[in-house]
Design an enzyme around this catalytic site. Structure first.
Site, PDB file in Angstrom:
ATOM      1  N   GLN A  11       0.818  -1.220   0.000  1.00  0.00           N
ATOM      2  CA  GLN A  11       0.000   0.000   0.000  1.00  0.00           C
ATOM      3  C   GLN A  11       0.851   1.269   0.000  1.00  0.00           C
ATOM      4  O   GLN A  11       0.593   2.198  -0.761  1.00  0.00           O
ATOM      5  CB  GLN A  11      -0.903  -0.029   1.237  1.00  0.00           C
ATOM      6  N   TYR A 135       2.999  -9.085  15.480  1.00  0.00           N
ATOM      7  CA  TYR A 135       3.451  -8.000  14.590  1.00  0.00           C
ATOM      8  C   TYR A 135       3.981  -6.836  15.415  1.00  0.00           C
ATOM      9  O   TYR A 135       5.076  -6.320  15.173  1.00  0.00           O
ATOM     10  CB  TYR A 135       2.251  -7.581  13.742  1.00  0.00           C
ATOM     11  N   LYS A 139       7.688  -5.241  15.714  1.00  0.00           N
ATOM     12  CA  LYS A 139       7.926  -3.818  15.412  1.00  0.00           C
ATOM     13  C   LYS A 139       8.656  -3.143  16.574  1.00  0.00           C
ATOM     14  O   LYS A 139       9.551  -2.332  16.362  1.00  0.00           O
ATOM     15  CB  LYS A 139       6.605  -3.098  15.111  1.00  0.00           C
TER      16      LYS A 139
END
Ligand code: AKB
Length: 304
Positions: A11, A135, A139
């Site tokens: 994206q 996730y 991160k």
């Protein structure tokens, strides 16, 4: 200036590649999937250390933009692969960047690095961070690793904690904030959308043009102003699925949503509702241009 981008087909990459090319960078766009850009492209699996080494030695980029990732929902479904892509690949990349003399590295962190004990309103730059999703854990570890490479090796690593990114032209997948894009496409096509979050789950969001501008502004800022080496907080706006539904209904009065939460609800509830991005504003002049109304206008016009 030569630059290399990983995850260019995603994206953010879809918009960042042309934006950097327009600013005169010589871009090599890479992804594991085939790409169609007006710039040179190459296939790159970010888990293939030798391929990264070969490509960076050949292309000799001054800057690397690391966007390849497995988002929050997908990382829950494929945790080991998620960890490899979100953390190990970043580590390999930093090592190679150091070896071949890359000057600056951009990488994308996320609001998913926050957790249930993080203050949810106006979340500060340095709060408690206890992410519950894999996730977000990757991160947060990546933020620490980026700072480590700066302190230990002098590599100029810069990052942003992205909120949900909303933009036309690319249907995001594997994330928790994907509803914010999917709702527009469903409204146009069917006048109906089944949302996997509860209606009042407010989340921080940003329009794609603002997101890309933030990356460029951060990377063009002089090194002397950068004090945050993990990743800067970044805010555009906040809205819930119900607020987005209501805003879209101004465009299509019979649009309706049904709310059937799934496992992503827990992740979304552990993330902030709004972000204090004053470090970014103060240090390199960050200022978002899109609020919810401007975002809805832009999305409605862009989607056929
Ligand atoms: C996701 O929903 O997983 C991503 C993110 C917030 O980083 N959009």
């Amino acid at each position: 200036m030569r630059v290399l981008i990983t995850g260019s087909g995603g994206q953010i990459g879809q918009s960042l590649v042309p934006a950097l090319a327009q600013r005169g960078r010589e871009v090599l766009a890479t992804d594991i999937q085939p790409l169609t850009f007006d710039v040179p492209t190459a296939r790159l699996d970010v888990l293939d250390k030798e391929a990264i080494q070969k490509l960076l030695r050949e292309w000799k980029p001054v800057e690397v933009y690391h966007l390849a990732a497995y988002l929050s929902a997908r990382s829950e479904q494929e945790p080991h692969r998620g960890w490899d892509i979100n953390f190990n690949a970043f580590w390999h990349l930093l090592e190679v960047c150091r070896e071949v003399g890359v000057q600056r590295v951009f990488w994308a962190s996320s609001i998913a690095a926050f957790g249930p004990h993080t203050p949810r309103q106006n979340t500060p730059q340095y709060p408690v961070m206890d992410p519950i999703g894999l996730y977000g854990i990757a991160k947060l570890a990546g933020e620490r690793l980026g700072e480590y490479y700066f302190i230990r090796h002098g590599l100029d690593v810069r990052g942003l904690r992205f909120p949900g990114v909303v933009g036309p032209g690319h249907l995001p997948s594997g994330g928790t904030t994907d509803f914010s894009v999917h709702m527009f496409y469903a409204a146009k096509a069917y006048g109906y959308y089944k949302c996997y979050l509860l209606p009042h789950t407010k989340l921080p969001m940003i329009y794609i043009e603002d997101a890309v501008r933030a990356i460029i502004q951060l990377m063009e800022a002089p090194i002397s102003v950068i004090t945050v080496r993990g990743a800067y907080n970044l805010h555009g706006m906040s809205f819930s699925p119900a607020e987005l539904e209501a805003a879209i209904r101004h465009k299509k009065s019979d649009f309706r949503c049904e709310y059937v939460p799934d496992f992503r609800q827990k992740l979304a509830e552990s993330w902030p509702e709004s972000i204090d991005d004053s470090y970014a504003r103060r240090e390199w002049g960050w200022q978002p241009q899109y609020d919810l109304n401007a975002l809805v206008e832009a999305m409605w016009q862009a989607i056929p």
